[in-house]
Design an enzyme around this catalytic site. Structure first.
Site, PDB file in Angstrom:
ATOM      1  N   GLU A  80      15.346 -11.873 -20.084  1.00 18.08           N
ATOM      2  CA  GLU A  80      16.466 -11.915 -19.143  1.00 18.08           C
ATOM      3  C   GLU A  80      17.355 -13.146 -19.329  1.00 18.08           C
ATOM      4  O   GLU A  80      18.575 -13.056 -19.307  1.00 18.08           O
ATOM      5  CB  GLU A  80      15.922 -11.895 -17.705  1.00 18.08           C
ATOM      6  CG  GLU A  80      17.028 -11.803 -16.679  1.00 18.08           C
ATOM      7  CD  GLU A  80      16.537 -12.128 -15.279  1.00 18.08           C
ATOM      8  OE1 GLU A  80      17.395 -12.289 -14.405  1.00 18.08           O
ATOM      9  OE2 GLU A  80      15.317 -12.250 -15.085  1.00 18.08           O
ATOM     10  N   ASP A  81      16.713 -14.305 -19.503  1.00 19.44           N
ATOM     11  CA  ASP A  81      17.462 -15.573 -19.452  1.00 19.44           C
ATOM     12  C   ASP A  81      17.842 -16.160 -20.807  1.00 19.44           C
ATOM     13  O   ASP A  81      18.543 -17.160 -20.879  1.00 19.44           O
ATOM     14  CB  ASP A  81      16.657 -16.628 -18.670  1.00 19.44           C
ATOM     15  CG  ASP A  81      16.502 -16.239 -17.201  1.00 19.44           C
ATOM     16  OD1 ASP A  81      17.293 -15.395 -16.742  1.00 19.44           O
ATOM     17  OD2 ASP A  81      15.607 -16.768 -16.529  1.00 19.44           O
ATOM     18  N   ASP A 263      -7.366 -17.763  22.552  1.00 18.36           N
ATOM     19  CA  ASP A 263      -8.584 -17.771  23.366  1.00 18.36           C
ATOM     20  C   ASP A 263      -9.766 -17.172  22.609  1.00 18.36           C
ATOM     21  O   ASP A 263     -10.903 -17.248  23.041  1.00 18.36           O
ATOM     22  CB  ASP A 263      -8.305 -16.956  24.647  1.00 18.36           C
ATOM     23  CG  ASP A 263      -9.342 -17.218  25.720  1.00 18.36           C
ATOM     24  OD1 ASP A 263      -9.838 -18.353  25.767  1.00 18.36           O
ATOM     25  OD2 ASP A 263      -9.653 -16.301  26.487  1.00 18.36           O
TER      26      ASP A 263
END
Length: 725
Positions: A80-81, A263
């Protein structure tokens, strides 16, 4: 850059604890390849980009994932990059790694109409890649986890969007795959990014309360450990902290105060074997009284994501509720790592293999939903329903177990058994009693589905089914059914129109049909026929185009108009509707109005609502009833009768005694003595209606029975101007 190199050395050292040296060398080679590819790229934080792939590999290393997954982690952003292609990765690292990298790569090259569609498409791609190799989702989860850990550097709007996507999709997927540790971290980081003020407020309250609880926690833990020692049962006891997002969700969904949730005191007891689990359960039940109805055995019946444990709630000292989970070491690892335990414990038996099988079944279910979904947004809607496993456990008549979401019905159960069982389902038995298909099921029930050949899903089921599988299959079936019915009706209408030109569709040349497809911009004959059947195109116009008779004379037009009628069988389905204004039934003279998008609407011949278009052949079609017409047809009656006690019940009994069903009934008081009853009933034909009306007329209190129909418009036209009805 030296610091990063040290990190790869540290990671390599950690990996040698469970991987062979040769496999560690492959991971290092992938790292150096990625480092070179991302040279000169930096993250928003200012760090070299390679720190991200390295961190993702570190997360997978903690899960003890195989060396190929770690290589993919190093390379997952390379396609992709950077300018590197899948082919280049394949030549360097082989087919498997290249396919995995491609599966994990983000989908950002297609233009979408909305961000929601982009997210849905991205998830669809992930589902397809997961089907090929489940490691895709694990790398994707690790990638998202590191992005969430470093979210602070992004702009607030982007931070919130990523956090919302993580809470909606990634956290539930991690949970569905049994990866509790990662699911919890996703939820905590997503909550802090999406609602920072709420997260800080709850965190401050938890810290304040923790100090007050220390003494009670310590006392309960000491008593539990003393009990195990007394009984000679080996095991370790851990106090469980509720995480912030689960506190927030319980406060929101259950409308409880913070004090009510805090509680409860929660503990986990981890032992050596399944046998010891049940012994410990007996020991803690003798120490404190169990709360009735709060015991769950997830060892005998594991959750859909493979989670196994015994759950019980006890009344502790001073009436304090105590939640206890009892499980083995393997179950603890399974609960925290889920499907990743398949790789963590690859050499051992049973548990992890089952987890892998369950995950694969879930992914295959996703693919079935994807095939049936109309678009990516519909698909993701079904998936979201399927991702939140608040489950009930149901039995088949032969003792098989099925897990379904809370609120599921017998129709959901039928589709979970098999799509064909769901499609042909007509009734059900719950614990051997006949029950409505819409009744919500309870855990532990035995469900028997009754099927009948030739039946089909009911559109009304969509209002009560819960599971994505049922919803997507019903929608898909109805869509296909409407499509095929439209084609069949379109063919009949076109053949009727072509008969006016002395031909039939089978006799029209292939070239002529293709020319019409080009003119109408429809790529197939079926599509053309569907458009005619749905009323979007006129059969007469298409017929003229097909026989290339654009110069047709008035005489020919008259021939078209006077050609034989189209016979209605009553089984045409969703593309044939009966008008609610005049309620036509077999025996009435009828005409068909072509309505765009709805197909054909059948009216009585004298219905005033179509009087204006009655003679327009492109809008109306002459119809007749087929001799073998079948089905029930609605008709409206108006009954004038004398007021008497129980008269409505007597009237209803008389009508049902004549084999007619009452669909609707309403009463209007005319005066103190007489009432008017308006009825909608279903009959077979005019003969059947006459029989019903005769029976009603014979009732003593009845003064008049009439069929309610549209007033004939021709009579209205003859009325002098200005006169009243």
């Amino acid at each position: 850059m030296q610091a990063v190199a040290d990190n790869i050395d540290t990671l390599s050292t950690d990996l040698t604890h469970y991987l062979q040296q040769e496999q560690v060398n492959y991971v290092r080679r992938a790292y150096y390849y990625a480092e070179q590819a991302h040279e000169g790229q930096f993250r928003r934080s200012g760090e070299p980009y390679i720190t991200h792939p390295l961190a993702v590999a570190g997360i997978l290393g903690d899960m003890h994932m195989d060396h190929q997954s770690l290589m993919v982690a190093m390379l997952h952003d390379v396609i992709e990059d950077t300018g590197i292609t899948k082919t280049a990765i394949k030549s360097q690292f082989g087919h498997t790694v290249a396919d995995l990298v491609d599966g994990v790569s983000k989908l950002n090259k297609i233009t979408f109409s909305s961000r929601a569609e982009a997210q849905a498409e991205n998830f669809q791609k992930m589902a397809l890649a997961m089907a090929k190799d489940l490691r895709v989702i694990l790398v994707k989860i690790a990638d998202r986890l590191h992005n969430m850990r470093t979210l602070d550097v992004l702009a607030p709007e982007k931070r919130r969007r990523i956090a919302r996507e993580t809470l909606d999709i990634y956290a539930p997927i991690a949970n569905r795959l049994g990866m509790n540790n990662i699911c919890v971290e996703f939820e905590e980081l997503g909550f802090a990014a999406l609602y920072p003020m709420r997260a800080r407020r709850i965190e401050a309250e938890v810290k304040r309360v923790r100090g007050n609880r220390k003494q009670i926690l310590s006392q309960i833990q000491t008593s539990l450990e003393a009990c195990l020692e007394r009984e000679g049962l080996p095991g370790r006891t851990i106090g469980r902290e509720k995480h912030l997002y689960s506190i927030y969700e319980k406060m929101r969904s259950q409308r409880k105060a913070f004090s009510d949730i805090m509680d409860v005191y929660a503990f986990r007891i981890i032992v050596d074997s399944v046998d010891t689990c049940y012994r410990v359960l007996g020991a803690v039940h003798s120490l404190y009284k169990p709360v009735p109805g709060r015991f769950k055995d997830y060892i005998a019946i594991p959750k859909a994501n493979g989670y196994q444990s015994l759950h019980t709630v006890l009344f502790g000292m001073h009436g304090v509720p105590i939640e206890i989970q009892i499980r083995t070491e393997e179950m603890e690892a399974m609960a925290n790592n889920g499907i990743a335990a398949h790789w963590l414990y690859k050499s051992s038996e049973d548990l992890p293999a089952n987890a892998h099988l369950r995950a694969r079944q879930w992914v295959n279910g996703l693919l079935d939903m994807q095939k049936n979904a109309g678009n990516s947004l519909e698909f993701i809607e079904h998936v979201k329903i399927d991702l939140f496993p608040d489950e009930i456990y149901l039995f088949t008549p032969k003792g098989g177990i099925l897990a379904l979401p809370t609120g599921s019905t017998a129709v959901d159960f039928a589709y979970a058994v098999h799509t064909d069982v769901g499609n042909s389902c007509v009734a059900c038995r719950i614990n051997r009693r006949l029950a409505p298909l819409s009744e919500p099921l309870q855990s532990g029930q035995t469900i028997e589905i009754i099927t009948a050949p030739g039946t089909q899903p009911n559109p009304a089921w969509l209002s009560f089914v819960t599971t994505g599988k049922a919803r997507s299959n019903i929608r898909n079936y109805l869509k296909n059914q409407k499509h095929s019915e439209s084609i069949a009706l379109g063919r009949r209408l076109l053949n009727k129109a072509l008969a006016g030109f002395g031909t039939q569709l089978d006799e029209v040349s292939h070239d002529n049909i293709e020319n019409v497809q080009v003119l109408t911009k429809l790529n197939s004959l079926d599509k053309l026929l569907e458009e005619i059947g749905m009323g979007n195109r006129m059969a007469n116009v298409i017929a003229q185009l097909m026989v290339a008779r654009h110069d047709s004379t008035e005489a020919e037009a008259e021939t078209v108009k006077e050609q034989g009628t189209l016979a209605i069988r009553g089984s045409e389905g969703m593309v044939l509707n009966y008008a609610k204004c005049c309620h036509p039934i077999p025996g009435d003279d009828i005409v068909g109005h072509i309505s765009s998008g709805r197909g054909m609407v059948v009216h009585t011949d004298d219905c005033k609502n179509i009087a204006e278009i009655r003679n327009r052949t492109e809008k109306c079609v002459a119809l007749s009833w087929d001799s073998g017409v079948e089905g029930d047809f609605s008709v409206e009656l108006r009954v004038e009768l004398e007021n008497q006690r129980g008269i409505i019940a007597t009237l209803a009994t008389t009508i049902t005694g004549a084999d007619a069903n009452i669909e609707k009934i309403s009463t209007v008081e005319r005066d103190a003595r007489f009432s008017i009853v308006n009825l909608a009933i279903s009959v077979k034909n005019r003969v059947h209606l006459a029989r019903v009306m005769k029976r009603v007329r014979l009732m003593k209190p009845v003064s008049k029975v009439t069929r309610v129909k549209s007033r004939v418009l021709r009579k209205t036209i003859k009325r002098p101007l200005g006169s009243t009805a």
